[in-house]
Scaffold this motif. Sequence first.
Motif, PDB file in Angstrom:
ATOM      1  N   ASP C 107      82.238  42.702-102.728  1.00 28.67           N
ATOM      2  CA  ASP C 107      83.152  43.710-102.181  1.00 28.67           C
ATOM      3  C   ASP C 107      83.920  44.412-103.284  1.00 28.67           C
ATOM      4  O   ASP C 107      84.113  45.622-103.272  1.00 28.67           O
ATOM      5  CB  ASP C 107      84.192  43.044-101.256  1.00 28.67           C
ATOM      6  CG  ASP C 107      83.616  42.574 -99.933  1.00 28.67           C
ATOM      7  OD1 ASP C 107      82.717  43.262 -99.405  1.00 28.67           O
ATOM      8  OD2 ASP C 107      84.068  41.538 -99.432  1.00 28.67           O
ATOM      9  N   SER C 108      84.394  43.600-104.238  1.00 29.89           N
ATOM     10  CA  SER C 108      85.365  44.091-105.209  1.00 29.89           C
ATOM     11  C   SER C 108      84.757  44.807-106.398  1.00 29.89           C
ATOM     12  O   SER C 108      85.397  45.660-107.012  1.00 29.89           O
ATOM     13  CB  SER C 108      86.190  42.906-105.752  1.00 29.89           C
ATOM     14  OG  SER C 108      86.982  42.348-104.739  1.00 29.89           O
ATOM     15  N   ALA C 126      88.660  57.765-105.997  1.00 27.47           N
ATOM     16  CA  ALA C 126      88.849  56.512-105.251  1.00 27.47           C
ATOM     17  C   ALA C 126      89.301  55.390-106.182  1.00 27.47           C
ATOM     18  O   ALA C 126      88.818  55.288-107.313  1.00 27.47           O
ATOM     19  CB  ALA C 126      87.554  56.113-104.556  1.00 27.47           C
ATOM     20  N   GLU C 127      90.222  54.597-105.707  1.00 29.07           N
ATOM     21  CA  GLU C 127      90.654  53.405-106.450  1.00 29.07           C
ATOM     22  C   GLU C 127      90.904  52.263-105.471  1.00 29.07           C
ATOM     23  O   GLU C 127      91.010  52.492-104.270  1.00 29.07           O
ATOM     24  CB  GLU C 127      91.896  53.708-107.277  1.00 29.07           C
ATOM     25  CG  GLU C 127      93.005  54.380-106.520  1.00 29.07           C
ATOM     26  CD  GLU C 127      94.138  54.813-107.464  1.00 29.07           C
ATOM     27  OE1 GLU C 127      95.285  54.799-107.009  1.00 29.07           O
ATOM     28  OE2 GLU C 127      93.842  55.138-108.641  1.00 29.07           O
ATOM     29  N   PRO C 128      90.982  51.023-105.966  1.00 34.59           N
ATOM     30  CA  PRO C 128      91.160  49.885-105.059  1.00 34.59           C
ATOM     31  C   PRO C 128      92.476  49.954-104.278  1.00 34.59           C
ATOM     32  O   PRO C 128      93.500  50.389-104.812  1.00 34.59           O
ATOM     33  CB  PRO C 128      91.169  48.669-106.000  1.00 34.59           C
ATOM     34  CG  PRO C 128      90.399  49.120-107.194  1.00 34.59           C
ATOM     35  CD  PRO C 128      90.739  50.573-107.353  1.00 34.59           C
ATOM     36  N   LEU C 129      92.428  49.531-103.003  1.00 30.00           N
ATOM     37  CA  LEU C 129      93.649  49.397-102.207  1.00 30.00           C
ATOM     38  C   LEU C 129      94.440  48.193-102.682  1.00 30.00           C
ATOM     39  O   LEU C 129      95.665  48.177-102.650  1.00 30.00           O
ATOM     40  CB  LEU C 129      93.293  49.160-100.730  1.00 30.00           C
ATOM     41  CG  LEU C 129      93.376  50.308 -99.755  1.00 30.00           C
ATOM     42  CD1 LEU C 129      93.018  49.837 -98.361  1.00 30.00           C
ATOM     43  CD2 LEU C 129      94.762  50.948 -99.761  1.00 30.00           C
ATOM     44  N   LEU C 141      89.863  44.870-103.706  1.00 28.73           N
ATOM     45  CA  LEU C 141      89.496  44.984-102.297  1.00 28.73           C
ATOM     46  C   LEU C 141      89.864  46.362-101.765  1.00 28.73           C
ATOM     47  O   LEU C 141      90.928  46.901-102.062  1.00 28.73           O
ATOM     48  CB  LEU C 141      90.193  43.896-101.491  1.00 28.73           C
ATOM     49  CG  LEU C 141      89.750  42.460-101.810  1.00 28.73           C
ATOM     50  CD1 LEU C 141      90.552  41.456-101.003  1.00 28.73           C
ATOM     51  CD2 LEU C 141      88.261  42.283-101.521  1.00 28.73           C
ATOM     52  N   GLY C 142      89.002  46.910-100.895  1.00 30.10           N
ATOM     53  CA  GLY C 142      89.270  48.198-100.286  1.00 30.10           C
ATOM     54  C   GLY C 142      89.266  49.337-101.288  1.00 30.10           C
ATOM     55  O   GLY C 142      89.193  49.122-102.510  1.00 30.10           O
ATOM     56  N   ARG C 143      89.272  50.545-100.771  1.00 28.55           N
ATOM     57  CA  ARG C 143      89.349  51.732-101.622  1.00 28.55           C
ATOM     58  C   ARG C 143      90.243  52.768-100.939  1.00 28.55           C
ATOM     59  O   ARG C 143      90.366  52.789 -99.709  1.00 28.55           O
ATOM     60  CB  ARG C 143      87.954  52.349-101.848  1.00 28.55           C
ATOM     61  CG  ARG C 143      86.998  51.528-102.705  1.00 28.55           C
ATOM     62  CD  ARG C 143      87.411  51.401-104.153  1.00 28.55           C
ATOM     63  NE  ARG C 143      86.442  50.630-104.962  1.00 28.55           N
ATOM     64  CZ  ARG C 143      86.459  49.301-105.092  1.00 28.55           C
ATOM     65  NH1 ARG C 143      87.366  48.579-104.466  1.00 28.55           N
ATOM     66  NH2 ARG C 143      85.559  48.709-105.857  1.00 28.55           N
ATOM     67  N   ALA C 185      91.589  55.627 -96.524  1.00 32.92           N
ATOM     68  CA  ALA C 185      91.521  54.243 -96.994  1.00 32.92           C
ATOM     69  C   ALA C 185      90.391  53.551 -96.258  1.00 32.92           C
ATOM     70  O   ALA C 185      90.112  53.877 -95.094  1.00 32.92           O
ATOM     71  CB  ALA C 185      92.836  53.520 -96.727  1.00 32.92           C
ATOM     72  N   LEU C 186      89.746  52.606 -96.899  1.00 32.09           N
ATOM     73  CA  LEU C 186      88.654  51.910 -96.225  1.00 32.09           C
ATOM     74  C   LEU C 186      88.513  50.497 -96.775  1.00 32.09           C
ATOM     75  O   LEU C 186      88.904  50.201 -97.897  1.00 32.09           O
ATOM     76  CB  LEU C 186      87.341  52.676 -96.389  1.00 32.09           C
ATOM     77  CG  LEU C 186      86.836  52.932 -97.815  1.00 32.09           C
ATOM     78  CD1 LEU C 186      86.068  51.724 -98.354  1.00 32.09           C
ATOM     79  CD2 LEU C 186      85.936  54.153 -97.800  1.00 32.09           C
TER      80      LEU C 186
END
Lengths: 281, 281, 281, 281, 281, 281
Positions: C107-108, C126-129, C141-143, C185-186
């Motif tokens: 995921d990461s 896009a960057e990680p949440l 995790l997440g973007r 966000a996702l």
Amino acid sequence: MAQTPTLQEVLDVVEDLWPAALAEPWDAVGPVVGRRDSAVGTIHFAVDPVSEVVEEACAAGADLLITHHPLLLRGVTTVEAGTFKGEVVHRLIESGCALLTAHTNGDSAVGGVNDVLSEILGLQDAEPLHPAAEGLAEEGLGRIGTLPRGTTLGEFAATVFGILPAVAGGVRVAGDRDGFVQRVALCGGAGDSLLSAAREAEADVYITADLRHHPASEAREAVRGRRPYLIDVSHFASEWLWLPAAAQTLDRALADRGYDVEIAVSGINTDPWDFFVVGGP
Amino acid sequence: MAQTPTLQEVLDVVEDLWPAALAEPWDAVGPVVGRRDSAVGTIHFAVDPVSEVVEEACAAGADLLITHHPLLLRGVTTVEAGTFKGEVVHRLIESGCALLTAHTNGDSAVGGVNDVLSEILGLQDAEPLHPAAEGLAEEGLGRIGTLPRGTTLGEFAATVFGILPAVAGGVRVAGDRDGFVQRVALCGGAGDSLLSAAREAEADVYITADLRHHPASEAREAVRGRRPYLIDVSHFASEWLWLPAAAQTLDRALADRGYDVEIAVSGINTDPWDFFVVGGP
Amino acid sequence: MAQTPTLQEVLDVVEDLWPAALAEPWDAVGPVVGRRDSAVGTIHFAVDPVSEVVEEACAAGADLLITHHPLLLRGVTTVEAGTFKGEVVHRLIESGCALLTAHTNGDSAVGGVNDVLSEILGLQDAEPLHPAAEGLAEEGLGRIGTLPRGTTLGEFAATVFGILPAVAGGVRVAGDRDGFVQRVALCGGAGDSLLSAAREAEADVYITADLRHHPASEAREAVRGRRPYLIDVSHFASEWLWLPAAAQTLDRALADRGYDVEIAVSGINTDPWDFFVVGGP
Amino acid sequence: MAQTPTLQEVLDVVEDLWPAALAEPWDAVGPVVGRRDSAVGTIHFAVDPVSEVVEEACAAGADLLITHHPLLLRGVTTVEAGTFKGEVVHRLIESGCALLTAHTNGDSAVGGVNDVLSEILGLQDAEPLHPAAEGLAEEGLGRIGTLPRGTTLGEFAATVFGILPAVAGGVRVAGDRDGFVQRVALCGGAGDSLLSAAREAEADVYITADLRHHPASEAREAVRGRRPYLIDVSHFASEWLWLPAAAQTLDRALADRGYDVEIAVSGINTDPWDFFVVGGP
Amino acid sequence: MAQTPTLQEVLDVVEDLWPAALAEPWDAVGPVVGRRDSAVGTIHFAVDPVSEVVEEACAAGADLLITHHPLLLRGVTTVEAGTFKGEVVHRLIESGCALLTAHTNGDSAVGGVNDVLSEILGLQDAEPLHPAAEGLAEEGLGRIGTLPRGTTLGEFAATVFGILPAVAGGVRVAGDRDGFVQRVALCGGAGDSLLSAAREAEADVYITADLRHHPASEAREAVRGRRPYLIDVSHFASEWLWLPAAAQTLDRALADRGYDVEIAVSGINTDPWDFFVVGGP
Amino acid sequence: MAQTPTLQEVLDVVEDLWPAALAEPWDAVGPVVGRRDSAVGTIHFAVDPVSEVVEEACAAGADLLITHHPLLLRGVTTVEAGTFKGEVVHRLIESGCALLTAHTNGDSAVGGVNDVLSEILGLQDAEPLHPAAEGLAEEGLGRIGTLPRGTTLGEFAATVFGILPAVAGGVRVAGDRDGFVQRVALCGGAGDSLLSAAREAEADVYITADLRHHPASEAREAVRGRRPYLIDVSHFASEWLWLPAAAQTLDRALADRGYDVEIAVSGINTDPWDFFVVGGP
């Protein structure tokens, strides 16, 4: 005419002999590897599911290996063959050999590890040191009973040594070699958790395995040189004694149900020690 | 002219040699019994604060007993003399003998239990197996080093047996008697927590005490017959070796500060085992 | 000339692409079944190690199955085939097919599940949440990123639906169908733990899976009808998108090292739902 | 002549219908806002104490809002209006509207959420899936019962869809559309904790809400394509069905005691999802 | 002819009067210092095992000091004399004086701290506020009973003040000086854990010690100015009252068994406060 | 021209004076009741948010009540008016009065409770007894400083008594009335957690509130009659002293930003004790 049982049918018989409900809460007993509908024509008994034992069982074409010690006591998140437990899982499945654990249920049950030790030593009126929470009065951990005739600690230790299978190292004894012993407590395998139970049961001597310095020292200090004396034996050896008896019991129980299974007991010494160095007793 | 120090003055010297900060978080080191302003003219060293040792020290008129093992590792809410620990407290106070523990600080320090073992075995370039969280690079639990010349496991085990004080039971060995060993890991006392550290350090052999069936068996299975081999010795014997060295070191440090103290090392074997029965190696 | 790698050699390449150190502390990634020295000529990718997928891989003669979800996330003390996880272990070992998990590391990582989702949706910058504790700034995790052109929530939800593989059920949306969305966000898979991170990142909409009533309701109440809107998709579908990209990436990385491996992506829908009943959107 | 009860008098009646002792240990049921001596002339029922519902109740002049879900399940240390829960507290107190929760007590009680679902589906001989620790045999979480006539899973899912209030999204089904179902387990709201109870009760199908990928997937794998099938419905919808029945029951119980209260059921859909996108069933 | 008992014989009598089984689970009661075979010709009673009390007992040649408060409530890993608890241990052992704790067993027992308080105040039909989990109905923490004639809170507080031994500070009262009180709850020592029990028992007033701001304030707010009123007394003073009664009871019980022991009650005020400054009541 | 601020604008100023980051981890500070956009024309300060205080504030038409103690320190799952905390919430919201807590942030901050106590006593070079984990060197719990001129404990206690607002009961002192004191440690409110910090800081005397028997007794025994002496004051009184200073500070800070707010300090004594009975100091 006698039939070859399935693994499931063998499991049903095993459950009658050594019920899973007798196992300690932290234990993991029952089937570990195998398919319940596979045929079980030959069974192999051993103490430890280590590589050499698994190799022996697979080479002999066993369909089921029953061991006293669990392969996976602590849960695993992988069985890849790079770990020795994963290697064992692979070897067993590739050979079509199932694996079954009868551990603390095998200790506690009637005819289990402790009963066998007790019988071989000739104890009379033996009962559990720590009765099972649920179960019969005869079930539980350890045993306490009485020798028909009292003897000295030295003599008794020699008797204990004599009944055990040979391993590297001998039998260590704490107490007066000439002290009188008649009331005997015992626990096959590692029994330090029952040290105070043995004292409260007023045993003259307590036989168990894997006693480390501090529990042994504190137990001896607590009685200040008096009883119970301690006899420390090989963990493996004390539990191996159960195997022939267990094999015979299972054999009869299967025969009673009309099953024909060949049962063998492993002769491999899985005590971890290969040799020892000693100056003399 | 040399003076008799107070207990406080001895504690200051001990803190320099075996700093309390080197003790593991779960340990309880330092003074256990005694008045800090009492004079300390004679010091007695021993591994275990058991009744026989305390009796010996008091009978000899010792003012301070220094033991490796703590009397009160787990906190007590009573010291009444009906418990053996309470009896020891009473005996010591009644005799005016103080008690001091140097346990895992004594293991980890430079010149501590592990350094002494390492030196007696002649290891070169020895360093800690598990370096201390805080402290010098030379401090920590266990040691790993190299023998000047490689030898066989059988020969090396005989050497280990030879350097240890005599106790009931010998030295148990897991591995190939003819296997080559040169890189040696060791940990005085119970060292099963360092089994994987010894493997990761690529030791040929690991010497420690109190190895039970399961840790030893799993450690051996993990390497599938290869190294590190294991040598299991007496917990007491492995730690007793430190006493003469510790006594000498303390003697010098006290003398350096102008104190005159008589120091003795207990000759009592506090290994819990009195004798053993064995068929032969 | 290209060679067939061993499992160990494939593991080394996988570690470079999706390092185990990126996995969450509670996760269990890496090899689960298989021998490290076995040859890996064909690899099968799937989301879930369920029976049907394992059957497909074994039937196709795969040497390695790589799944996103772990088979043994919680440790097991048995792999007997009466449990579905034990059955999978048996089937794989009997077929000589290894199993490998690339879960939260997948995921990461750069090029992982979230990056693929982000790219397919065309997010910019896009960057990680939730950036990884250790690792590159691009890992975590997440973007969160930005659409090149803003649109309505209704249009965007249709786009999201369109890019996902077909499963039973559709895409559920909370928010104003005509509301404007551009900052997205996702989090592939179950992402309720990042609901507040999406709000703090001032996302217009947050796409994730497995949103239950209470987290979704509380998240919507917290913004009182305003943004971020929520789009709830199929857990399986959101993660399946990664498979073709992961297969291609691994293919190239293996080829770069001179290995020749055939790689396939499972076409089986392992979303647990087989059909659905609906009155109309 | 009929009287307007106080809040305390309504609480007494509610305690008879849905006793607090039936609530799960982790739950927080009973009065949340309001004065016990205030008059309660009108009562409003709803599933969720969200802003829109509270607004509706206050605008309608309700004196008491009874919701299934707790506003403050986890304890709060502030009710300032900047949080949505604090805003709800302010709005209610300013409007003189009390708030009362009947949650897992409302699930478990006779005539509660699960009984209503069970009756609407026409189940016969229904009993709890997880009987209450204390209480009647008819009380507890979930229900298991039998349809008068068996049907196919596809038909039954359509029936389930048909009885539920309309929300965005439909009813997701895992299993064979043509499979036979007659024995039905159900749990209104999130019921994944009862998945194994439904299997052990030998249900053909289990209806509940909020099933996530992993519990649903594992439950399906555990039965390997066989029963129980799963029907996943809207959490809100499954619980809303209780409201009209609960309103009627409370109305009668109040009337029996000579109280005259006007009772309404909220028509607001508090399912968090506003619309959905789907390609077709 | 009367005999001097051993410590063990005194312990047996104490166990009859104040059984250890009545102690709270967190408590540590029974012998703390001393040898069970030593002769006990004189016994000293006190509330606290503090230095001054121990000095008094040792100076008086007491063989046993019985205190209400435990010296070692939390386990200790050292008794070296640099800590005040260690100093007390040394002083006692050096003087041959044993130490015994009768704490919450002494509170709960018939004839214990609370019964004595209750009798001195003339309460009728007194029973425990918190009955012992195991034991007689008359045993447990605190007492609730009725005064023969009601009075005002002001008058009653003056009575309470009058029966207590003098300490620095007085008796603090929360409530209406002219309020009527007849039903009295009490708990010697720190009794904030029984504040709600006193309210539920519908006491008019609750007497205890060590009430801090928040428990007292919350207890008063919970009743909004009404009853129970609160009377906060000295922890020491409330428990000291038990000493003469306990001494007398033990004296008789020993005499009944034919033992001759001299018993004294310490007159030292071990309330920690030496003086106080006050403007006037 | 001066403006009436909103609650949010007052919160911003309060955050500057007594930052929430200075609060202890277990504390709950900040707004508890109220709407952030409401106008705040009048502010009321008090120590405790008890009924009488809330009544006073509401009757006076206050828009905001600032208290030192939190209303909801432990989370609540209901605010129904049958509990006194719920009653306070209802009363405040019905009256349009907000509630704000400045607790351990108000203790630790520059100009907070402890600084005010320190200044009134004239301490020089005062610094925190327990510096804040994050924050300025001047911030933290308690203060330690020096009197310009040493005095006797008796004189100093009289001074302390004299500066505190009158409550029922006086000031209790442990130590020698004629002992010399110059170095003073203090902690407003309950400060038993800082007893050892006061000893380590070598204070001659430590002033705090709510000292119970055991902490006070153990602290005195630890120093065996020597310093620090202890002065136990009213929890309420020690914290009330802060209110006028806090009111003035907030008044200036609001004025600096151009806001015009009327600020009052409650004159209600919320010490829980109404009167006391004493024989004489």
